[in-house]
Design a protein around this motif. Structure first.
Motif, PDB file in Angstrom:
ATOM      1  N   LEU A  91      40.946  12.394  65.191  1.00 15.45           N
ATOM      2  CA  LEU A  91      41.746  11.158  65.250  1.00 15.45           C
ATOM      3  C   LEU A  91      42.935  11.218  64.291  1.00 15.45           C
ATOM      4  N   ALA A 112      45.396  13.055  66.182  1.00 14.24           N
ATOM      5  CA  ALA A 112      46.013  12.202  67.211  1.00 14.24           C
ATOM      6  C   ALA A 112      47.112  11.334  66.585  1.00 14.24           C
ATOM      7  N   TYR A 135      49.998  13.670  74.433  1.00 14.50           N
ATOM      8  CA  TYR A 135      48.991  14.613  73.928  1.00 14.50           C
ATOM      9  C   TYR A 135      47.642  14.351  74.589  1.00 14.50           C
ATOM     10  N   TRP A 168      43.158  15.902  74.459  1.00 13.18           N
ATOM     11  CA  TRP A 168      42.144  16.810  73.899  1.00 13.18           C
ATOM     12  C   TRP A 168      41.636  17.656  75.043  1.00 13.18           C
ATOM     13  N   HIS A 214      34.362  13.023  73.054  1.00 13.18           N
ATOM     14  CA  HIS A 214      35.666  13.434  72.528  1.00 13.18           C
ATOM     15  C   HIS A 214      36.790  12.829  73.379  1.00 13.18           C
ATOM     16  N   PHE A 225      39.983   9.770  72.317  1.00 16.58           N
ATOM     17  CA  PHE A 225      41.446   9.808  72.461  1.00 16.58           C
ATOM     18  C   PHE A 225      41.945   8.787  73.495  1.00 16.58           C
ATOM     19  N   ARG A 273      44.602   5.557  73.313  1.00 20.32           N
ATOM     20  CA  ARG A 273      45.661   5.664  72.285  1.00 20.32           C
ATOM     21  C   ARG A 273      47.004   5.781  73.006  1.00 20.32           C
ATOM     22  N   CYS A 313      48.206   9.245  74.313  1.00 18.99           N
ATOM     23  CA  CYS A 313      47.241  10.115  75.011  1.00 18.99           C
ATOM     24  C   CYS A 313      47.402   9.909  76.516  1.00 18.99           C
TER      25      CYS A 313
END
Ligand SMILES: NC(=O)c1ccc[n+]([C@@H]2O[C@H](COP(=O)([O-])OP(=O)(O)OC[C@H]3O[C@@H](n4cnc5c(N)ncnc54)[C@H](OP(=O)(O)O)[C@@H]3O)[C@@H](O)[C@H]2O)c1
Length: 325
Positions: A146, A149, A164, A166, A173, A177, A180, A183
């Protein structure tokens, strides 16, 4: 697929429903114990020709990582798209540490300081001033991820990246993300041999792209000859524990039997096996963007040709689920 359905949403961009995965085109690299982590020797001119052919056939999304070939994949992709940067959407990854001279992956680094070094090195190798999608390639604890992130949000503010994600198969996981602001995707394994219902549902709920790695089960779902072994410094010759489809360079009997059971339905309506495997992913969710790897122009052409055939029909998915039960 029609021009309407052969597009997918990635953040504020539209991309082709098919991406190209650039791991194999990085060529050989190794871990510190000498385990091959690439797919053997490749010819950069052939790789560049393959990427350009894919672009001609409507592919606009390319996935790489800094560690693939310890920098070589990013350099090759950068050369291939030079002069056409605005026509393509480029994703890369960070989190692994490597030595470009010895072509060795030496470890991981999950610090914000390293992220800030890694993004600039990636942009330099790709010959671009921004990346469209930056993906965390390793598996730190969630609080550390995080913090990364948050640092990616800063990279967006600086104009160095547009979004972005993951790269992970762990739904917790992916959920950490999701939601956000910057993300825009989850990269995860998915194929007709590896369903991922939890992550598909999460992507649909949060409007994230589901970027599907290993959509051809590391080549198993393309192979015409199951006895032809992978050779040289190919990860499939000395498969690490997580790689389940191959043993000593050939598909395992169990997985080859599953492909044999699916072959007729996947190759229906003039598709090749690989095209049918990609069609399964498009039918599985409207968020999916499979990113098959490739080694040459012929594979690029065949995989891009899947766009013409489009998704399998819902009843074919039901039939496949029955065959795999
Ligand atoms: N952790 C991560 O983030 C992660 C992990 C894995 C992959 N990825 C990404 O996902 C991409 C795709 O996954 P992948 O490369 O592991 O596996 P894949 O796409 O399932 O398989 C790629 C391999 O299949 C073979 N192939 C490709 N097209 C074919 C065709 N039309 N007919 C027959 N064989 C064909 C090629 O190898 P041969 O010709 O040698 O058989 C190729 O290297 C990678 O390139 C990378 O960008 C990310």
């Amino acid at each position: 697929m029609t021009s309407e359905t052969n597009q997918r949403v990635l953040g504020d961009r539209k991309v082709s429903a098919l991406g190209f995965g650039c791991w194999a085109v990085g060529g050989p690299f190794f871990d510190t114990a000498g385990q091959p982590l690439g797919w053997g020797e490749v010819d950069d001119d052939e790789s560049i020709a393959a990427i350009r052919r894919a672009m001609e056939l409507g592919v606009t999304f390319f996935d790489t990582a800094d560690v693939y070939g310890t920098g070589r994949s990013e350099r090759v992709l950068g050369r291939a798209v030079a002069g056409h940067r605005d026509d393509v959407v480029i994703a890369s990854k960070w989190g692994n540490v490597f030595d470009e001279d010895t072509r060795t992956l030496t470890g991981t680094d999950h610090t914000v300081e390293y992220l800030n070094v890694a993004i600039r090195a990636t942009l330099d190798r790709l010959g671009t001033d921004h990346l469209d999608l930056y993906q965390l390639h390793s598996a730190p604890e969630i609080p550390d991820a995080l913090a990364l992130a948050d640092a990616c949000e800063d990279l967006i503010a600086q104009g160095l990246i547009r979004g972005y994600a993951w790269s992970t198969d762990d739904p917790s996981h992916a959920a950490a993300f999701a939601g956000r602001p910057g993300c825009v995707a989850v990269q995860h394994e998915a194929s007709v041999l590896h369903d991922a219902p939890e992550i598909f549902a999460l992507c649909e709920a949060h409007g994230l792209a589901s970027v599907n790695r290993t959509p051809l089960a590391m080549g198993l779902l393309g192979r015409r000859d199951h006895t032809r072994p992978a050779t040289g410094a190919d990860i499939r010759t000395a498969a690490p524990e997580w790689l389940r489809y191959f043993e000593n360079g050939v598909p395992t009997r169990e997985w080859a039997a599953k492909v044999a059971a699916l072959r007729e339905i996947l190759t229906s309506e003039g598709r090749t096996l690989a095209q049918g495997a990609l069609g399964w992913l498009w039918a599985r969710s409207e968020r999916t963007i499979p990113i098959p790897g490739f080694r040459n122009v012929a594979q690029a052409q065949e995989n891009a040709g899947a766009l013409t055939h489009g998704p399998l029909r819902p009843e074919q998915l039901t039939e496949i689920a029955g065959l795999l039960r």
